[in-house]
Design a protein around this motif. Structure first.
Motif, mmCIF file in Angstrom:
data_model
loop_
_atom_site.group_PDB
_atom_site.id
_atom_site.type_symbol
_atom_site.label_atom_id
_atom_site.label_comp_id
_atom_site.label_asym_id
_atom_site.label_seq_id
_atom_site.Cartn_x
_atom_site.Cartn_y
_atom_site.Cartn_z
ATOM 1 N N SER A 56 14.576 -3.141 4.566
ATOM 2 C CA SER A 56 14.549 -3.223 3.112
ATOM 3 C C SER A 56 15.910 -2.833 2.531
ATOM 4 O O SER A 56 16.533 -1.885 2.967
ATOM 5 C CB SER A 56 13.413 -2.333 2.593
ATOM 6 O OG SER A 56 13.862 -1.448 1.635
ATOM 7 N N GLU A 94 1.255 3.576 -2.677
ATOM 8 C CA GLU A 94 1.959 2.655 -1.777
ATOM 9 C C GLU A 94 1.326 2.750 -0.385
ATOM 10 O O GLU A 94 0.668 3.740 -0.053
ATOM 11 C CB GLU A 94 3.439 3.080 -1.778
ATOM 12 C CG GLU A 94 4.391 2.380 -0.857
ATOM 13 C CD GLU A 94 4.577 0.892 -1.066
ATOM 14 O OE1 GLU A 94 3.591 0.156 -0.909
ATOM 15 O OE2 GLU A 94 5.723 0.465 -1.304
ATOM 16 N N ASP A 95 1.504 1.717 0.427
ATOM 17 C CA ASP A 95 0.942 1.760 1.782
ATOM 18 C C ASP A 95 1.801 2.592 2.732
ATOM 19 O O ASP A 95 1.283 3.392 3.505
ATOM 20 C CB ASP A 95 0.713 0.335 2.333
ATOM 21 C CG ASP A 95 1.955 -0.557 2.266
ATOM 22 O OD1 ASP A 95 3.022 -0.106 1.805
ATOM 23 O OD2 ASP A 95 1.850 -1.731 2.680
ATOM 24 N N ASP A 97 9.178 3.796 4.068
ATOM 25 C CA ASP A 97 10.048 3.595 5.220
ATOM 26 C C ASP A 97 11.433 4.123 4.819
ATOM 27 O O ASP A 97 11.670 5.320 4.854
ATOM 28 C CB ASP A 97 10.014 2.085 5.510
ATOM 29 C CG ASP A 97 10.672 1.688 6.798
ATOM 30 O OD1 ASP A 97 10.465 2.375 7.802
ATOM 31 O OD2 ASP A 97 11.377 0.669 6.812
ATOM 32 N N SER A 98 12.329 3.249 4.370
ATOM 33 C CA SER A 98 13.639 3.723 3.901
ATOM 34 C C SER A 98 13.500 4.569 2.633
ATOM 35 O O SER A 98 14.319 5.448 2.359
ATOM 36 C CB SER A 98 14.564 2.540 3.614
ATOM 37 O OG SER A 98 14.115 1.831 2.475
ATOM 38 N N GLY A 99 12.474 4.262 1.840
ATOM 39 C CA GLY A 99 12.288 4.939 0.553
ATOM 40 C C GLY A 99 12.876 4.168 -0.609
ATOM 41 O O GLY A 99 12.695 4.548 -1.766
ATOM 42 N N THR A 103 12.072 1.242 -1.946
ATOM 43 C CA THR A 103 11.090 0.669 -2.872
ATOM 44 C C THR A 103 10.601 1.720 -3.858
ATOM 45 O O THR A 103 10.663 1.525 -5.075
ATOM 46 C CB THR A 103 9.893 0.080 -2.093
ATOM 47 O OG1 THR A 103 10.382 -0.830 -1.113
ATOM 48 C CG2 THR A 103 8.928 -0.642 -3.017
ATOM 49 N N LYS A 134 7.047 7.271 7.151
ATOM 50 C CA LYS A 134 7.900 7.226 8.346
ATOM 51 C C LYS A 134 9.194 7.956 8.006
ATOM 52 O O LYS A 134 10.219 7.318 7.724
ATOM 53 C CB LYS A 134 8.280 5.761 8.624
ATOM 54 C CG LYS A 134 7.495 5.047 9.680
ATOM 55 C CD LYS A 134 8.197 3.702 9.937
ATOM 56 C CE LYS A 134 7.239 2.627 10.316
ATOM 57 N NZ LYS A 134 7.886 1.297 10.385
ATOM 58 N N ILE A 167 3.800 -0.748 12.213
ATOM 59 C CA ILE A 167 2.417 -0.377 11.930
ATOM 60 C C ILE A 167 1.707 -1.519 11.204
ATOM 61 O O ILE A 167 2.281 -2.140 10.301
ATOM 62 C CB ILE A 167 2.379 0.883 11.026
ATOM 63 C CG1 ILE A 167 3.313 1.984 11.550
ATOM 64 C CG2 ILE A 167 0.952 1.376 10.848
ATOM 65 C CD1 ILE A 167 2.849 2.706 12.755
HETATM 66 P P1 IMP Z 1 10.979 0.886 2.035
HETATM 67 O O1 IMP Z 1 11.511 0.358 0.743
HETATM 68 O O2 IMP Z 1 11.986 0.770 3.148
HETATM 69 O O3 IMP Z 1 10.422 2.282 1.931
HETATM 70 O O4 IMP Z 1 9.876 -0.117 2.506
HETATM 71 C C1 IMP Z 1 8.573 -0.018 2.207
HETATM 72 C C2 IMP Z 1 7.884 -1.342 2.473
HETATM 73 O O5 IMP Z 1 8.264 -1.919 3.742
HETATM 74 C C3 IMP Z 1 6.411 -1.111 2.555
HETATM 75 O O6 IMP Z 1 5.793 -1.272 1.305
HETATM 76 C C4 IMP Z 1 5.964 -2.162 3.544
HETATM 77 O O7 IMP Z 1 5.647 -3.351 2.861
HETATM 78 C C5 IMP Z 1 7.146 -2.428 4.434
HETATM 79 N N1 IMP Z 1 7.029 -1.730 5.743
HETATM 80 C C6 IMP Z 1 7.787 -0.703 6.177
HETATM 81 N N2 IMP Z 1 7.417 -0.325 7.414
HETATM 82 C C7 IMP Z 1 6.380 -1.110 7.765
HETATM 83 C C8 IMP Z 1 5.541 -1.187 8.948
HETATM 84 O O8 IMP Z 1 5.657 -0.432 9.937
HETATM 85 N N3 IMP Z 1 4.565 -2.138 8.933
HETATM 86 C C9 IMP Z 1 4.376 -2.969 7.878
HETATM 87 N N4 IMP Z 1 5.133 -2.944 6.769
HETATM 88 C C10 IMP Z 1 6.131 -2.020 6.704
#
Ligand code: IMP
Ligand code: MG
Length: 176
Positions: A74, A97-98, A101-103, A105, A129, A152
Motif C-alpha cells: 500500500s 477496519e479488517d 498493515d503499513s498503517g 490507510t 500486523k 491473511i
Molecule cells: P495499510 O494501508 O498498509 O495498513 O493496508 C491495509 C489494507 O491492506 C487492508 O485494509 C487490507 O485490505 C490490505 N491487507 C493488508 N494485509 C493484508 C493481508 O494479509 N491479507 C489481506 N489483505 C491485506
C-alpha cells in the motif's frame, strides 16, 4: 492451482474475542450513541458481528478507500472512493477496519474524518500486523488479534476478492 489455507484463528476464537471487545466498548460508551464507520469491503464482517453484540445504541455508515501505487504494497496515496452518507459532526465515531498493515490507510482516513469534527474518533481493527508498520503515531484503540507477517484471508480479508466469507482467519499458503 488451488491455494492451501492454514487455520490461524478458529471461528470460535474470533467470535469470543469479538464478544470481549463488544463488552468493553459497551461499557466505555455507556449513555452515548456509537456511530460505526466501516471501511469496505473487509470491515463488514467484523462490523456486523460486533454491532450485534453491542448494548449501546448504534448507527452505521460505510466508506471505500483505495490506495494507489506500485505492486501489492500500500502506498501513502490513499483516496476515499465512496464517501459517507452522513456528516460525522458531533458524533462518537468508531472507525472499523479488517487489518492494519503499513498503517497508511487508517492514518490518512483518520485525518480526513477528523476534518468533519466528530465528538470523538477511535479506531478498531480485527487484525494488526505491527511488524509491517511504516507510519508513525497511529493509535489503535481496539484490536482483535496481532498477527504475523503472513498473507491473511477470511473474516473479510481477501486474496484477489476471494476467501472473504471464510468464518475463520487463515494464512494463505502460496504453491511454488
Ligand atoms: P495499510 O494501508 O498498509 O495498513 O493496508 C491495509 C489494507 O491492506 C487492508 O485494509 C487490507 O485490505 C490490505 N491487507 C493488508 N494485509 C493484508 C493481508 O494479509 N491479507 C489481506 N489483505 C491485506
Ligand atoms: Mg481493507
Amino acid at each position: 492451482m488451488e491455494n492451501k489455507i492454514r487455520v490461524l484463528i478458529s471461528k470460535e476464537d474470533v467470535e469470543a474475542r469479538i464478544q470481549a471487545l463488544a463488552d468493553q466498548i459497551s461499557r466505555e460508551y455507556e449513555g452515548r450513541i456509537l456511530h460505526l464507520v466501516t471501511v469496505l469491503k473487509g470491515g463488514v464482517f467484523i462490523t456486523t458481528e460486533l454491532a450485534k453484540r453491542l448494548t449501546v445504541p448504534v448507527t452505521m455508515d460505510f466508506l471505500t478507500a483505495s490506495s494507489y501505487g506500485s505492486g501489492t504494497v500500500s502506498s501513502g496515496n490513499v483516496k476515499v472512493v465512496q464517501g459517507l452518507r452522513e456528516s460525522l459532526m458531533g458524533k462518537d465515531v468508531l472507525l472499523v477496519e479488517d487489518i492494519i498493515d503499513s498503517g497508511n490507510t487508517l492514518k490518512t482516513l483518520k485525518a480526513q474524518l477528523l476534518q468533519q469534527e466528530p465528538a470523538s474518533l477511535k479506531l478498531l481493527t480485527l487484525l494488526d500486523k505491527p511488524s509491517r508498520r511504516t507510519v508513525e503515531g497511529l493509535t489503535v484503540d481496539y484490536c482483535g488479534f496481532t498477527v504475523p507477517d503472513e498473507f491473511i484471508v477470511g473474516y473479510g480479508l481477501d486474496y484477489a476478492e476471494k476467501y472473504r466469507n471464510l468464518p475463520y482467519i487463515g494464512i494463505l499458503e502460496f504453491e511454488e
